[in-house]
Design a protein around this motif. Sequence first.
Motif, mmCIF file in Angstrom:
data_model
loop_
_atom_site.group_PDB
_atom_site.id
_atom_site.type_symbol
_atom_site.label_atom_id
_atom_site.label_comp_id
_atom_site.label_asym_id
_atom_site.label_seq_id
_atom_site.Cartn_x
_atom_site.Cartn_y
_atom_site.Cartn_z
ATOM 1 N N MET A 68 -32.158 -9.352 -55.256
ATOM 2 C CA MET A 68 -32.226 -8.753 -53.919
ATOM 3 C C MET A 68 -33.632 -8.243 -53.619
ATOM 4 O O MET A 68 -34.125 -8.395 -52.495
ATOM 5 C CB MET A 68 -31.215 -7.606 -53.781
ATOM 6 C CG MET A 68 -29.788 -8.082 -53.621
ATOM 7 S SD MET A 68 -28.617 -6.757 -53.202
ATOM 8 C CE MET A 68 -28.903 -5.566 -54.476
ATOM 9 N N HIS A 69 -34.280 -7.656 -54.597
ATOM 10 C CA HIS A 69 -35.638 -7.155 -54.404
ATOM 11 C C HIS A 69 -36.593 -8.306 -54.084
ATOM 12 O O HIS A 69 -37.395 -8.218 -53.143
ATOM 13 C CB HIS A 69 -36.098 -6.407 -55.656
ATOM 14 C CG HIS A 69 -37.468 -5.856 -55.535
ATOM 15 N ND1 HIS A 69 -38.549 -6.436 -56.132
ATOM 16 C CD2 HIS A 69 -37.933 -4.780 -54.864
ATOM 17 C CE1 HIS A 69 -39.638 -5.741 -55.838
ATOM 18 N NE2 HIS A 69 -39.288 -4.718 -55.076
ATOM 19 N N ARG A 70 -36.497 -9.400 -54.843
ATOM 20 C CA ARG A 70 -37.355 -10.561 -54.594
ATOM 21 C C ARG A 70 -37.061 -11.161 -53.210
ATOM 22 O O ARG A 70 -37.963 -11.581 -52.504
ATOM 23 C CB ARG A 70 -37.146 -11.638 -55.664
ATOM 24 C CG ARG A 70 -37.622 -11.261 -57.060
ATOM 25 C CD ARG A 70 -39.125 -11.135 -57.090
ATOM 26 N NE ARG A 70 -39.707 -11.127 -58.415
ATOM 27 C CZ ARG A 70 -39.703 -10.108 -59.254
ATOM 28 N NH1 ARG A 70 -39.068 -9.006 -58.954
ATOM 29 N NH2 ARG A 70 -40.322 -10.176 -60.415
ATOM 30 N N GLN A 71 -35.789 -11.188 -52.817
ATOM 31 C CA GLN A 71 -35.430 -11.715 -51.505
ATOM 32 C C GLN A 71 -36.019 -10.865 -50.387
ATOM 33 O O GLN A 71 -36.526 -11.392 -49.398
ATOM 34 C CB GLN A 71 -33.906 -11.814 -51.367
ATOM 35 C CG GLN A 71 -33.306 -12.908 -52.211
ATOM 36 C CD GLN A 71 -31.783 -12.863 -52.262
ATOM 37 O OE1 GLN A 71 -31.172 -11.809 -52.112
ATOM 38 N NE2 GLN A 71 -31.172 -14.017 -52.500
ATOM 39 N N ARG A 72 -35.957 -9.534 -50.543
ATOM 40 C CA ARG A 72 -36.545 -8.645 -49.530
ATOM 41 C C ARG A 72 -38.050 -8.834 -49.435
ATOM 42 O O ARG A 72 -38.618 -8.852 -48.338
ATOM 43 C CB ARG A 72 -36.221 -7.179 -49.852
ATOM 44 C CG ARG A 72 -34.825 -6.763 -49.457
ATOM 45 C CD ARG A 72 -34.654 -5.247 -49.509
ATOM 46 N NE ARG A 72 -34.964 -4.691 -50.824
ATOM 47 C CZ ARG A 72 -34.065 -4.467 -51.782
ATOM 48 N NH1 ARG A 72 -32.789 -4.743 -51.574
ATOM 49 N NH2 ARG A 72 -34.427 -3.961 -52.940
#
Length: 70
Positions: A26-30
């Motif tokens: 999720m962090h990489r996607q954001r």
Amino acid sequence: MPSAIELIVEGYASLKDRESLEHLRMHRQRLAVDLKARAGFDCRPSIAQLEQDIATIEAGLRTLSGPVAG
């Protein structure tokens, strides 16, 4: 030699820590979304690296039981 993200994913997968892998994804996607929204800068190399990291994380999630949520 494995990349840092590959070693991190391997560690979380060996611990069966799905939650940490999902948070990492999720962090990489954001980050990717934020970079794609930037104007005036060529962020394509960084976005490509983030997408590669996401694919690595998803591969780690697939090694755990249950479906990979998107």
